[in-house]
Design an enzyme around this catalytic site. Structure first.
Site, PDB file in Angstrom:
ATOM      1  N   PHE A 200       0.744  -1.290   0.043  1.00 29.05           N
ATOM      2  CA  PHE A 200       0.003   0.063  -0.006  1.00 29.05           C
ATOM      3  C   PHE A 200       0.888   1.301  -0.155  1.00 29.05           C
ATOM      4  O   PHE A 200       0.371   2.299  -0.424  1.00 29.05           O
ATOM      5  CB  PHE A 200      -0.870   0.078   0.992  1.00 29.05           C
ATOM      6  CG  PHE A 200      -0.287   0.202   2.436  1.00 29.05           C
ATOM      7  CD1 PHE A 200       0.640  -0.716   3.119  1.00 29.05           C
ATOM      8  CD2 PHE A 200      -0.463   1.693   2.926  1.00 29.05           C
ATOM      9  CE1 PHE A 200       0.873  -0.404   4.548  1.00 29.05           C
ATOM     10  CE2 PHE A 200      -0.046   1.749   4.455  1.00 29.05           C
ATOM     11  CZ  PHE A 200       0.744   0.963   5.040  1.00 29.05           C
ATOM     12  N   LYS A 201       2.112   1.120   0.594  1.00 32.71           N
ATOM     13  CA  LYS A 201       2.983   2.460   0.386  1.00 32.71           C
ATOM     14  C   LYS A 201       3.272   2.932  -0.833  1.00 32.71           C
ATOM     15  O   LYS A 201       3.372   4.212  -0.827  1.00 32.71           O
ATOM     16  CB  LYS A 201       4.209   1.895   0.944  1.00 32.71           C
ATOM     17  CG  LYS A 201       4.383   0.889   2.322  1.00 32.71           C
ATOM     18  CD  LYS A 201       4.043   1.940   3.617  1.00 32.71           C
ATOM     19  CE  LYS A 201       4.006   0.937   4.968  1.00 32.71           C
ATOM     20  NZ  LYS A 201       3.750   1.472   5.923  1.00 32.71           N
ATOM     21  N   ASP A 202       2.886   2.203  -1.902  1.00 35.64           N
ATOM     22  CA  ASP A 202       3.234   2.794  -3.154  1.00 35.64           C
ATOM     23  C   ASP A 202       2.232   3.938  -3.494  1.00 35.64           C
ATOM     24  O   ASP A 202       2.655   4.864  -4.343  1.00 35.64           O
ATOM     25  CB  ASP A 202       2.986   1.625  -4.323  1.00 35.64           C
ATOM     26  CG  ASP A 202       4.037   0.611  -4.394  1.00 35.64           C
ATOM     27  OD1 ASP A 202       5.186   0.987  -4.176  1.00 35.64           O
ATOM     28  OD2 ASP A 202       3.866  -0.697  -4.611  1.00 35.64           O
TER      29      ASP A 202
END
Ligand SMILES: N[C@@H](CCOP(=O)(O)O)C(=O)O
Length: 493
Positions: A108-110
């Site tokens: 999800f950090k993307d």
């Protein structure tokens, strides 16, 4: 304007706050009067992911011109995600899973770390050099490396806990290409890495030394408001997807269950609520490092406890930095009070929040935890019941949600899926009773593909045989010298 959670004297524009990352007093940048920034729900949810991102960022970062925000959104979400929806919502049983792992590093950090380098590039003055210090428990590091690699004027140094990530997570980082990147293992855990980084941010002698070389420091962790704000987008977008599917009507309340470590992801949801999203409740899901579960139950935040290495390593965290922002807001914006709590934390490893603030927090937040056995059992149960394969972090959230009935008024429950199961193939195989050699991560990936009929994301399978560029390992005390060297050796343009 933005100021520290610990004082209000220094007021910064959004661009300056994004570039600074963290305030000189160690506090996190916040903006007041969020209620004045509320969206018209019908308007914002009529847009697609990119349209929502433009609205959210434009409103929170009002010193960026509309064209600048549009350029940032196009660059971050134009073609970098393998789903046209960017973060698709999938029904799983009675709930929905928000798949946040379709970006280049399968986490999800993307969503935020494809955006932060764009925001920084637009805020940076010509000739300015910024070294991004990043502490990671597995996912942020690679996503930050992928976002910042070879970006002019920006360098990045990532610190991860030695032995504290999955094999695939480590390989993702140590094989990273680019002349402006460095990756280093820390003897210790994520908290040691993050505390080490925070110490460097308030080291004025270091700042002076680097300033002589034309370099300043910033952060790619969720302590940076430029990292946190882009995550607000997917909360609105999830709601928009439910509306389009006819699963809810405009104005209906929903609830979110969020696997949590540094408290950034769930706090982004809270910001979305402040900006007008109808959310009945947030469920904060932890693994065996259940400091947050205890905090919500007792009002005491106490990191004096054993630190566990789990099969959901990205959540192996005992200092949840963004809780500081929540306490600031829920305490009515009392920076002196927050400063006092953070002094308690630094001195005693614990603080206790006033009962009236805790009461307010508990109207919106519930919490629970799942240990490794429960996580494995949930991975197996979800596959058996719904044919859906969870990564261990998402499984923690599904398990915690299973134990909590949906709150009154919430028409749908959305569980945030934070990573691809292929990043944790060995543990997922074990949970699903798939025979594979746990010490051979790519055998596990293939076994998982064969058993589930799904395909590993190409950037993960392509790691097999890739050359590892970084094998540094240092004690936390050596981080300062490492950063000085990284600044000297980085290719800046
Ligand atoms: N879970 C993170 C640790 C840091 O959290 P962040 O959201 O503040 O970057 C990781 O996987 O690295």
């Amino acid at each position: 304007m933005y100021h520290s959670t610990r004082s209000v004297t220094e007021q910064l524009t959004a661009k300056s706050a994004v570039l600074a990352g963290i305030a000189p007093d160690g506090g996190l940048y916040v903006t007041d009067d969020l209620s004045e920034l509320r969206f018209d729900l019908s308007d914002i949810t009529s847009k697609d992911f990119r349209g929502i991102a433009r609205q959210v960022l434009g409103r929170l970062f009002d010193d960026y011109a509309d064209e600048e925000i549009a350029e940032c959104v196009d660059a971050a979400y134009g073609s970098t995600f393998d789903s046209p929806a960017v973060t698709p919502l999938v029904p799983v049983g009675d709930d929905y899973v928000l798949e946040l792992f379709h970006g280049p590093t399968s986490a999800f950090k993307d969503v935020a770390l494809q955006m932060l380098p764009q925001l920084m590039s637009h805020a940076r003055r010509d000739g300015e050099r910024i070294m991004i210090l990043t502490a990671t428990s597995g996912d942020t590091g690679k996503a930050a490396l992928a976002g910042f690699a070879d970006t002019p004027g920006l360098g990045i140094a990532v610190f991860y806990p030695q032995g504290g990530t999955s094999d695939i997570q480590r390989l993702q980082m140590t094989t990273q290409e680019g002349g402006n990147v460095s990756v280093c293992a820390i003897e210790g855990n994520f908290d040691d890495a993050q505390s080490g980084v925070k110490k460097l941010f308030v080291d004025t002698a270091l700042h002076d030394e680097l300033a002589d070389a034309g370099v300043r420091l910033s952060s790619a962790n969720s302590i940076n408001i430029g990292r946190l704000a882009p995550q607000i987008t997917y909360y609105f977008d999830a709601y928009a997807q439910l509306l389009r599917a006819g699963a809810i009507e405009l104005g209906d309340e929903v609830e979110f269950c969020v696997p949590t470590g540094n408290f950034g992801d769930v706090l982004a949801g809270w910001y979305a609520r402040e900006l007008g999203l109808p959310v009945a409740r947030f469920i904060v899901a932890s693994n065996a490092n259940d400091v947050l579960t205890d905090f919500f139950a007792t009002g005491a935040y106490d990191r004096n406890r054993p630190f566990f290495r789990t099969i959901s390593p990205s959540m192996d965290i005992l200092i949840s930095s963004n809780l500081e922002r929540l306490i600031y807001y829920m305490g009515g914006g009392d920076a002196a009070y927050v400063n006092g709590l953070m002094e308690d934390l630094a001195r005693d490893g614990r603080y206790e929040v006033r009962p009236d603030i805790m009461d307010a927090i508990r109207t919106l937040f519930a919490a629970g935890s799942a240990d490794d056995d429960a996580t494995r059992a949930e991975i197996a149960a979800c596959r058996d019941e719904h044919g859906y394969v969870l990564d261990p972090h998402t499984a923690v959230a599904v398990r915690v949600a299973r134990d909590l009935p949906r709150t009154t008024g919430a028409k749908a429950r959305i569980i945030l899926a934070t990573a691809s199961p292929y990043k944790f193939a060995a543990d997922v195989c074990e949970a699903l009773d798939i025979r594979a050699d746990a010490a051979a991560p790519f055998d596990c990936m293939r076994a998982l593909e064969d058993a589930t009929g799904t395909a590993a994301p190409r950037p993960l399978s392509a790691l097999e045989g890739a050359t590892e560029r970084f094998d540094d390992g240092i004690a936390p005390e050596q981080m300062r010298a490492y950063v000085v060297r990284a600044c000297k050796e980085a290719t800046w343009e």
